[in-house]
Scaffold this motif. Structure first.
Motif, PDB file in Angstrom:
ATOM      1  N   MET A 157       0.824  -1.211   0.000  1.00 32.70           N
ATOM      2  CA  MET A 157       0.000   0.000   0.000  1.00 32.70           C
ATOM      3  C   MET A 157       0.853   1.254   0.000  1.00 32.70           C
ATOM      4  N   CYS A 158       2.088   1.147   0.458  1.00 27.75           N
ATOM      5  CA  CYS A 158       3.004   2.281   0.472  1.00 27.75           C
ATOM      6  C   CYS A 158       4.373   1.822  -0.031  1.00 27.75           C
ATOM      7  N   GLN A 159       5.113   2.746  -0.635  1.00 33.82           N
ATOM      8  CA  GLN A 159       6.448   2.418  -1.127  1.00 33.82           C
ATOM      9  C   GLN A 159       7.533   2.697  -0.093  1.00 33.82           C
ATOM     10  N   TYR A 160       7.215   3.545   0.896  1.00 34.42           N
ATOM     11  CA  TYR A 160       8.197   3.929   1.898  1.00 34.42           C
ATOM     12  C   TYR A 160       7.540   3.994   3.277  1.00 34.42           C
ATOM     13  N   SER A 161       8.371   3.872   4.310  1.00 34.65           N
ATOM     14  CA  SER A 161       7.878   4.110   5.662  1.00 34.65           C
ATOM     15  C   SER A 161       8.969   4.781   6.484  1.00 34.65           C
ATOM     16  N   VAL A 162       8.511   5.525   7.476  1.00 36.96           N
ATOM     17  CA  VAL A 162       9.396   6.211   8.409  1.00 36.96           C
ATOM     18  C   VAL A 162       8.855   5.947   9.801  1.00 36.96           C
ATOM     19  N   ARG A 163       9.735   5.626  10.719  1.00 38.60           N
ATOM     20  CA  ARG A 163       9.322   5.455  12.115  1.00 38.60           C
ATOM     21  C   ARG A 163       9.774   6.661  12.914  1.00 38.60           C
ATOM     22  N   LEU A 164       8.860   7.114  13.789  1.00 36.40           N
ATOM     23  CA  LEU A 164       9.143   8.290  14.603  1.00 36.40           C
ATOM     24  C   LEU A 164       8.961   7.961  16.080  1.00 36.40           C
ATOM     25  N   SER A 165       9.846   8.529  16.887  1.00 34.88           N
ATOM     26  CA  SER A 165       9.761   8.337  18.335  1.00 34.88           C
ATOM     27  C   SER A 165       9.545   9.641  19.079  1.00 34.88           C
ATOM     28  N   SER A 166       9.807  10.773  18.395  1.00 37.24           N
ATOM     29  CA  SER A 166       9.657  12.064  19.077  1.00 37.24           C
ATOM     30  C   SER A 166       9.237  13.144  18.090  1.00 37.24           C
ATOM     31  N   ALA A 167       8.726  14.250  18.634  1.00 37.10           N
ATOM     32  CA  ALA A 167       8.286  15.384  17.818  1.00 37.10           C
ATOM     33  C   ALA A 167       9.451  16.026  17.080  1.00 37.10           C
ATOM     34  N   ALA A 168      10.676  15.881  17.584  1.00 36.77           N
ATOM     35  CA  ALA A 168      11.847  16.456  16.934  1.00 36.77           C
ATOM     36  C   ALA A 168      12.072  15.850  15.546  1.00 36.77           C
ATOM     37  N   GLU A 169      11.530  14.656  15.324  1.00 40.74           N
ATOM     38  CA  GLU A 169      11.694  13.987  14.027  1.00 40.74           C
ATOM     39  C   GLU A 169      10.709  14.505  12.975  1.00 40.74           C
ATOM     40  N   ILE A 170       9.771  15.336  13.387  1.00 37.87           N
ATOM     41  CA  ILE A 170       8.840  15.968  12.432  1.00 37.87           C
ATOM     42  C   ILE A 170       9.538  17.220  11.926  1.00 37.87           C
ATOM     43  N   ASP A 171      10.385  17.024  10.932  1.00 39.26           N
ATOM     44  CA  ASP A 171      11.217  18.115  10.435  1.00 39.26           C
ATOM     45  C   ASP A 171      10.932  18.398   8.959  1.00 39.26           C
ATOM     46  N   ALA A 172      11.674  19.331   8.395  1.00 41.86           N
ATOM     47  CA  ALA A 172      11.474  19.743   7.006  1.00 41.86           C
ATOM     48  C   ALA A 172      11.676  18.576   6.036  1.00 41.86           C
ATOM     49  N   GLU A 173      12.642  17.709   6.312  1.00 44.36           N
ATOM     50  CA  GLU A 173      12.892  16.567   5.434  1.00 44.36           C
ATOM     51  C   GLU A 173      11.666  15.648   5.399  1.00 44.36           C
ATOM     52  N   LEU A 174      11.146  15.298   6.562  1.00 47.43           N
ATOM     53  CA  LEU A 174       9.971  14.433   6.652  1.00 47.43           C
ATOM     54  C   LEU A 174       8.770  15.079   5.968  1.00 47.43           C
ATOM     55  N   LEU A 175       8.529  16.336   6.251  1.00 48.17           N
ATOM     56  CA  LEU A 175       7.381  17.025   5.655  1.00 48.17           C
ATOM     57  C   LEU A 175       7.543  17.189   4.142  1.00 48.17           C
ATOM     58  N   GLY A 176       8.761  17.245   3.658  1.00 49.56           N
ATOM     59  CA  GLY A 176       9.016  17.266   2.219  1.00 49.56           C
ATOM     60  C   GLY A 176       8.603  15.953   1.568  1.00 49.56           C
ATOM     61  N   TRP A 177       8.906  14.834   2.227  1.00 44.40           N
ATOM     62  CA  TRP A 177       8.486  13.531   1.714  1.00 44.40           C
ATOM     63  C   TRP A 177       6.953  13.438   1.691  1.00 44.40           C
ATOM     64  N   VAL A 178       6.328  13.934   2.764  1.00 40.72           N
ATOM     65  CA  VAL A 178       4.867  13.899   2.833  1.00 40.72           C
ATOM     66  C   VAL A 178       4.291  14.784   1.719  1.00 40.72           C
ATOM     67  N   ARG A 179       4.859  15.937   1.482  1.00 42.92           N
ATOM     68  CA  ARG A 179       4.407  16.854   0.425  1.00 42.92           C
ATOM     69  C   ARG A 179       4.482  16.171  -0.938  1.00 42.92           C
ATOM     70  N   THR A 180       5.567  15.432  -1.199  1.00 41.96           N
ATOM     71  CA  THR A 180       5.705  14.715  -2.470  1.00 41.96           C
ATOM     72  C   THR A 180       4.573  13.700  -2.642  1.00 41.96           C
ATOM     73  N   ALA A 181       4.302  12.923  -1.606  1.00 44.76           N
ATOM     74  CA  ALA A 181       3.225  11.925  -1.653  1.00 44.76           C
ATOM     75  C   ALA A 181       1.864  12.620  -1.795  1.00 44.76           C
ATOM     76  N   PHE A 182       1.655  13.700  -1.043  1.00 44.30           N
ATOM     77  CA  PHE A 182       0.400  14.457  -1.068  1.00 44.30           C
ATOM     78  C   PHE A 182       0.141  14.976  -2.485  1.00 44.30           C
ATOM     79  N   ASP A 183       1.146  15.597  -3.092  1.00 44.10           N
ATOM     80  CA  ASP A 183       0.992  16.165  -4.434  1.00 44.10           C
ATOM     81  C   ASP A 183       0.698  15.075  -5.465  1.00 44.10           C
ATOM     82  N   ALA A 184       1.338  13.932  -5.331  1.00 43.92           N
ATOM     83  CA  ALA A 184       1.156  12.832  -6.292  1.00 43.92           C
ATOM     84  C   ALA A 184      -0.225  12.205  -6.197  1.00 43.92           C
ATOM     85  N   ALA A 185      -0.893  12.389  -5.067  1.00 49.46           N
ATOM     86  CA  ALA A 185      -2.201  11.760  -4.839  1.00 49.46           C
ATOM     87  C   ALA A 185      -3.359  12.591  -5.364  1.00 49.46           C
ATOM     88  N   GLY A 186      -3.063  13.717  -5.957  1.00 44.77           N
ATOM     89  CA  GLY A 186      -4.135  14.352  -6.565  1.00 44.77           C
ATOM     90  C   GLY A 186      -4.644  15.662  -6.455  1.00 44.77           C
TER      91      GLY A 186
END
Length: 186
Positions: A157-186
């Protein structure tokens, strides 16, 4: 393409006409039988009412769904997903979800153990991976290699996964990956 819900409604009306009993009466019959398993209930309906396998199975499944509905109606899906030892991960889920919400409109579809995030198609999945880690699955064709970005086997169902343990890991790199997936979905 036929509408499955309309087909089920028609099937149920036909069952009610054939048996002379309303769906509520059929549910009461199942409940009064004391049988807990769908297969047992199906066999009982076939024997007592002369229903075929498919009709009896449909009644048993719908009766079960109706019996469970009041317990889950209006329930908070995150409460079930983040119950017990995973409860502390809910805050991290909500933080990441709030950041994803800033990308634009999308649907959140609760599943049994995660939340599916969709536009025209699913772009991410968010839920607990372990008692200590949250998992974000991303549906994107190609993302740049990174140590914390795990590539998943094709066909999932997904091509990639990321595991997070803390809020510090919600960074620009992670949100960039989410933006790429978001944009591709429509």
């Amino acid at each position: 393409m036929a509408d499955p819900q309309a087909a089920t409604a028609t099937q149920l009306r036909n069952i009610e006409a054939r048996t002379g009993q309303s769906f509520e009466a059929l549910c009461r019959l199942i409940q009064a039988s004391g049988l807990a398993k769908i297969g047992e209930q199906r066999s009982m309906l076939m024997q007592r009412l002369g229903l075929g396998y498919g009709d009896a199975n449909t009644v048993a499944l719908l009766a079960k769904a109706q019996a469970e509905a009041p317990a889950t109606a209006g329930a908070d899906p995150l409460a079930a997903i983040y119950a017990g030892p995973k409860a502390h991960l809910r805050a991290l889920h909500e933080q990441l979800s709030a950041e994803i919400d800033k990308l634009g409109p999308h649907e959140k579809a609760p599943k049994k153990s995660y939340i599916s995030l969709r536009r025209k198609k699913q772009f991410a999945m968010l839920g607990p991976a372990t008692k200590e880690q949250l998992e974000l699955g991303l549906n994107a064709k190609e993302l740049p290699a990174a140590a914390r970005l795990k590539s998943l086997p094709a066909g999932g169902m997904c091509q990639y996964s990321v595991r997070l343990s803390s809020a510090a890991e919600i960074d620009a790199e992670l949100l960039g990956w989410v933006r790429t997936a978001f944009d591709a979905a429509g």
